[in-house]
Write a protein that holds these residues in place. Structure first.
Motif, short mmCIF file in Angstrom:
data_model
loop_
_atom_site.label_atom_id
_atom_site.label_comp_id
_atom_site.label_asym_id
_atom_site.label_seq_id
_atom_site.Cartn_x
_atom_site.Cartn_y
_atom_site.Cartn_z
N VAL A 1 0.18 -1.39 0.38
CA VAL A 1 0.56 -0.47 0.25
C VAL A 1 1.23 1.20 0.16
N GLU A 2 2.02 1.40 0.82
CA GLU A 2 2.69 2.04 0.98
C GLU A 2 3.40 2.88 -0.40
N ASP A 3 4.34 2.16 -0.68
CA ASP A 3 4.93 1.89 -1.87
C ASP A 3 3.94 2.59 -2.85
N ILE A 4 2.78 2.17 -3.20
CA ILE A 4 2.17 2.14 -3.83
C ILE A 4 1.54 4.01 -4.51
N LYS A 5 0.63 3.75 -2.62
CA LYS A 5 0.91 5.58 -2.59
C LYS A 5 1.28 6.18 -3.34
N GLU A 6 2.71 6.34 -2.44
CA GLU A 6 3.97 6.74 -3.06
C GLU A 6 3.90 7.28 -4.29
N LYS A 7 4.32 6.28 -5.17
CA LYS A 7 3.99 6.07 -6.50
C LYS A 7 2.95 7.30 -7.10
N LEU A 8 2.02 6.98 -6.84
CA LEU A 8 0.63 7.21 -6.99
C LEU A 8 0.95 8.48 -6.91
N VAL A 9 1.00 9.47 -5.58
CA VAL A 9 0.97 10.68 -5.47
C VAL A 9 1.93 11.80 -6.74
N LEU A 10 2.78 10.98 -6.92
CA LEU A 10 3.77 11.72 -7.95
C LEU A 10 3.88 11.75 -8.06
N SER A 11 2.79 11.07 -9.44
CA SER A 11 2.39 10.26 -10.74
C SER A 11 1.17 11.46 -10.60
N HIS A 12 0.44 11.11 -10.05
CA HIS A 12 0.03 12.53 -10.01
C HIS A 12 -0.35 14.04 -9.76
N ASN A 13 1.18 14.00 -8.92
CA ASN A 13 1.92 15.59 -9.12
C ASN A 13 2.23 16.17 -10.90
N LEU A 14 3.08 14.63 -11.51
CA LEU A 14 4.35 14.86 -12.88
C LEU A 14 2.77 15.39 -13.34
#
Length: 550
Positions: free
Chosen positions: A219-232
């Motif tokens: 969950v944490e790894d997925i959430k982190e990558k989703l946030v980063l992708s969202h920002n990009l």
């Protein structure tokens, strides 16, 4: 009746073609002339196994063919049963090829030997010295009694019931064997089935759970990558969507300058739409994504159960586990319901057994009823044949056993002399007495059966004088209702025939051949005189021969 016989390339016969007539036909000839060859050829027509050593010239085909007139004998049902073409003039043919193979035909239709034998038994009875010995056999004695008792239909029904009974017993034994094996496995199969049932298997579940596990466990790894992708994607200054929107605006102005710019503009617009969809889905995933340790434990436990089960049963999918569960369920069901199937089978056996007993009793009663008549006829005929003191004692006892021909045990006892002890035929009767007894039985049977033809092979063995005259008279009487052949060495019998054939050997082109010739009246005088006095015929032998013929 037998109308004609053709034999080619068999033993000492090169080519024989002879026609026969009704009434009493006599066949005589010196010992070794080939009378047994004639019977051997005829036996091939009746389904006897072929022997290549009997073929005269092994490089050529051996053919034996017989024509029968069967119009009066109600044999159409038999032909229909064996899928054969019925003809009033029926032809049976047997061929032995140089290769050793044998072929059989009925009215030119290829048949197996069983069909040939079944039909042959209804057309001709060849009585041999071997058959005289059958008199001492229970099966033959039953056949005689059953013919008089008219038991053919009852015996056929009994045989069908016995076939069912034996088949059911075999099936019951198989069920009991299965029961023993299944009971040993029942507990284990039930355990395996319960284990699979408790796993609550769902097709496709393994792949779904493995995907859910990977998500919950990261969950944490997925959430982190989703946030980063969202920002990009969404950053107001450097986000992909913002920049692509700027590019779209520029190409909106350029699109007026030509189709190439318009095409790029449309592609940018399409990409922007797709990217916005991706952005929306990413936001949805972010909202849905949350750590759930309890669910993670549940998924992990279920996966562990499924992996243990797939390893245990050596499979790789839940679908295969479901199939195994269904097989186990059937085994458990079979084990639990086998007892009812056994009971049902036993009830069916009891039912058929009851019918068997009734049919066996009906056969027994008809046999018992006819025995006094059979004894009376046998003793009367044997008295005529020079055995005035011959007595019979026939005991039939109904048992609980099921034999091939009913449930009876038979004792066929005989005494040849006044005051003598009753004993089994093979111990009480001499060869000559057995010959006379067989003739008596055949004479009686001829009144009860519709057999077209009977052939006696030296049934006069061991008798002479006045007894032979009586035997000939009996055969004459039989020939009034059926065709009778007799092979004989006795002039008294030979003289009684309506037709007389002689079997003899002759040398043709340095080769010995067996021939068969119908004798004229003059030829018969000579033949019978020779039978009376040998080759040096006296005047008295000729006179005696003429007297016998007259």
């Amino acid at each position: 009746m037998l109308n004609g016989l053709t034999i080619k390339n068999y033993a000492l016969i090169d080519n024989l073609n002879v026609n026969f007539h009704s009434g009493l036909t006599i066949i005589t000839g010196e010992t070794g002339a080939g009378k047994s060859i004639l019977l051997g050829g005829l036996s091939l027509i009746l389904g006897k196994r072929a022997d290549l050593s009997h073929v005269k010239d092994a490089s050529k085909k051996c053919v034996v063919e017989a024509t029968f007139d069967i119009a009066k004998y109600n044999l159409k049902p038999l032909f229909q049963l064996h899928d054969l073409d019925y003809e009033p003039q029926t032809i049976l043919r047997r061929e032995i090829l140089p290769s050793g193979r044998s072929r059989a035909f009925i009215n030119d239709t290829p048949v197996n030997l069983d069909s040939l034998q079944v039909l042959g038994e209804r057309l001709i009875d060849i009585h041999s010295q071997h058959q005289t010995l059958q008199l001492t056999n229970d099966d033959f004695q039953f056949q005689v009694i059953d013919a008089l008792a008219e038991n053919r239909k009852d015996l056929s029904d009994y045989a069908e019931l016995l076939k069912q009974y034996k088949a059911l017993k075999t099936e019951l034994n198989l069920l009991n064997t299965q029961k023993s094996a299944l009971l040993k496995e029942l507990d284990y199969n039930t355990f395996l089935w319960n284990e699979l049932e408790e796993a609550k298997l769902v097709a496709g579940e393994l792949e779904t759970l493995e995907s859910e596990y990977e998500t919950l466990n990261n969950v944490e790894d997925i959430k982190e990558k989703l946030v980063l992708s969202h920002n990009l994607l969404s950053n107001d200054d450097v986000g992909v969507i913002h920049n692509l929107s700027e590019i779209k605006a520029l190409f909106a102005k350029l699109s007026n300058y030509g189709n190439s710019y318009q095409s790029i503009y449309e592609r940018i617009e399409s990409s922007l739409i797709e990217l916005n969809d991706v952005f929306s889905e990413m936001e949805d995933l972010q909202e849905q994504l949350e750590a759930d340790p309890n669910r993670l434990d549940q998924v992990n436990s279920k996966l562990q159960i499924l992996h243990n089960l797939t390893n245990k049963h050596s499979v790789s999918t839940v679908e295969e586990l479901i199939e195994i569960k269904e097989v186990l369920a059937q085994k458990v069901f079979d084990s639990e319901h086998l007892e009812s199937r056994i009971t049902e089978k036993q009830n069916r056996i009891n039912e058929v057994e009851s019918h068997l007993k009734l049919k066996a009793k009906a056969i027994h009663d008809k046999r018992v009823k006819i025995i006094p008549n059979l004894i009376s006829q046998l003793e009367s005929i044997l008295a005529v044949l020079g055995m005035p003191n011959a007595k019979f004692k026939i005991d039939i006892k109904l048992t609980a056993n099921f034999h091939q021909n009913g449930s009876d045990d038979l004792q066929f006892l005989f005494s040849a002399n006044k005051g003598g002890q009753f004993n089994e035929l093979k111990k009480a009767a001499s060869g000559g007495e057995l010959s006379r007894l067989m003739l008596a039985i055949k004479s009686i049977l001829s009144k009860y059966t519709q057999l077209p033809t009977i052939m006696f092979d030296e049934i006069d063995t061991g008798v002479s004088g006045e007894v032979s005259n009586k035997m000939a008279s009996i055969m004459q009487d039989m020939s009034k209702s059926m065709q009778v052949f007799t092979i004989t060495h006795l002039p008294q019998i030979a003289a009684k025939g309506d037709t007389h054939f002689k079997v003899f050997k002759e040398d043709v082109d340095n080769e010995t051949q067996t021939q068969l010739k119908q004798l004229s009246t003059e030829d018969r005088v000579v033949e019978i005189a020779q039978m009376l006095g040998g080759s040096n015929m006296s005047t008295s032998a000729i006179a005696h021969a003429k007297q016998l013929l007259n």
